[in-house]
Design a protein around this motif. Sequence first.
Motif, PDB file in Angstrom:
ATOM      1  N   SER A  82      35.691  31.347  16.186  1.00  0.00           N
ATOM      2  CA  SER A  82      35.229  30.171  15.454  1.00  0.00           C
ATOM      3  C   SER A  82      36.062  28.951  15.798  1.00  0.00           C
ATOM      4  O   SER A  82      36.109  27.997  15.042  1.00  0.00           O
ATOM      5  N   THR A 126      34.072  23.086   7.791  1.00  0.00           N
ATOM      6  CA  THR A 126      32.905  23.972   7.846  1.00  0.00           C
ATOM      7  C   THR A 126      33.338  25.419   7.660  1.00  0.00           C
ATOM      8  O   THR A 126      32.704  26.183   6.917  1.00  0.00           O
ATOM      9  N   ARG A 127      34.454  25.806   8.299  1.00  0.00           N
ATOM     10  CA  ARG A 127      34.966  27.170   8.139  1.00  0.00           C
ATOM     11  C   ARG A 127      35.369  27.420   6.689  1.00  0.00           C
ATOM     12  O   ARG A 127      35.125  28.498   6.153  1.00  0.00           O
ATOM     13  N   GLU A 128      35.960  26.426   6.040  1.00  0.00           N
ATOM     14  CA  GLU A 128      36.365  26.579   4.634  1.00  0.00           C
ATOM     15  C   GLU A 128      35.154  26.736   3.726  1.00  0.00           C
ATOM     16  O   GLU A 128      35.156  27.564   2.810  1.00  0.00           O
ATOM     17  N   ARG A 129      34.126  25.926   3.968  1.00  0.00           N
ATOM     18  CA  ARG A 129      32.898  26.044   3.169  1.00  0.00           C
ATOM     19  C   ARG A 129      32.245  27.405   3.371  1.00  0.00           C
ATOM     20  O   ARG A 129      31.770  28.037   2.428  1.00  0.00           O
ATOM     21  N   LEU A 130      32.240  27.871   4.616  1.00  0.00           N
ATOM     22  CA  LEU A 130      31.673  29.178   4.933  1.00  0.00           C
ATOM     23  C   LEU A 130      32.462  30.297   4.231  1.00  0.00           C
ATOM     24  O   LEU A 130      31.883  31.203   3.636  1.00  0.00           O
ATOM     25  N   ALA A 131      33.770  30.209   4.250  1.00  0.00           N
ATOM     26  CA  ALA A 131      34.608  31.211   3.583  1.00  0.00           C
ATOM     27  C   ALA A 131      34.367  31.192   2.071  1.00  0.00           C
ATOM     28  O   ALA A 131      34.288  32.243   1.424  1.00  0.00           O
ATOM     29  N   ARG A 145      31.580  30.233   0.543  1.00  0.00           N
ATOM     30  CA  ARG A 145      30.250  30.819   0.313  1.00  0.00           C
ATOM     31  C   ARG A 145      30.288  32.342   0.427  1.00  0.00           C
ATOM     32  O   ARG A 145      29.668  33.053  -0.351  1.00  0.00           O
ATOM     33  N   GLU A 146      31.026  32.849   1.394  1.00  0.00           N
ATOM     34  CA  GLU A 146      31.138  34.296   1.564  1.00  0.00           C
ATOM     35  C   GLU A 146      31.830  34.932   0.365  1.00  0.00           C
ATOM     36  O   GLU A 146      31.423  35.995  -0.118  1.00  0.00           O
ATOM     37  N   GLN A 199      37.257  22.770  10.813  1.00  0.00           N
ATOM     38  CA  GLN A 199      37.960  23.401   9.698  1.00  0.00           C
ATOM     39  C   GLN A 199      37.194  23.266   8.369  1.00  0.00           C
ATOM     40  O   GLN A 199      37.049  24.259   7.654  1.00  0.00           O
ATOM     41  N   VAL A 222      34.388  25.608  15.599  1.00  0.00           N
ATOM     42  CA  VAL A 222      33.820  25.184  14.319  1.00  0.00           C
ATOM     43  C   VAL A 222      34.866  24.356  13.579  1.00  0.00           C
ATOM     44  O   VAL A 222      36.022  24.776  13.445  1.00  0.00           O
ATOM     45  N   TYR A 228      29.343  34.913  -2.519  1.00  0.00           N
ATOM     46  CA  TYR A 228      28.335  35.952  -2.288  1.00  0.00           C
ATOM     47  C   TYR A 228      28.895  37.332  -2.622  1.00  0.00           C
ATOM     48  O   TYR A 228      28.254  38.133  -3.283  1.00  0.00           O
TER      49      TYR A 228
END
Length: 142
Positions: free
Chosen positions: A7, A14-19, A21-22, A12, A10, A25
């Motif tokens: 990644s 965006t990676r934080e938002r993705l983490a 969200r994960e 940083q 990608v 979830y």
Amino acid sequence: MSGPGDSSGVPQPTRERLALREAQYAAARARGEEILAAQRAMDAARGTASSYLGEVTATVSARGLLTDLQITPRGAALGPQVLGRLVSTTIREALLDLEGNLIAAVDETGHSEASAALVAEVTGGLRGPLAALDDTEAARQQ
């Protein structure tokens, strides 16, 4: 060249938002699993009661439906009014037993807000049948 798990390209934020969200979830899935475990435990719960001398025994399902009613010959000899009162009282006690068993079943699976809400909803649904039995008993006493 970067691989599928890389990644580095990608940004940083965006990676934080993705983490985030994960993580959300995963937490939602865990809550869902807990609710399903509580629901399974509640579905298996039953309520049972017997009259003082054992003339009547009643069993109710997890939804409060009468699933078994046993009356001994001695109970049948009591006559319709006494037997009717005894049956109503025994069913009421079985519903109260069910209520306690539902709470215990969910407590065994782990207590959370979601499972507490589930118990409150189901035990709240028992209030109608309990009130009807109380009304029937009150009417008999008049």
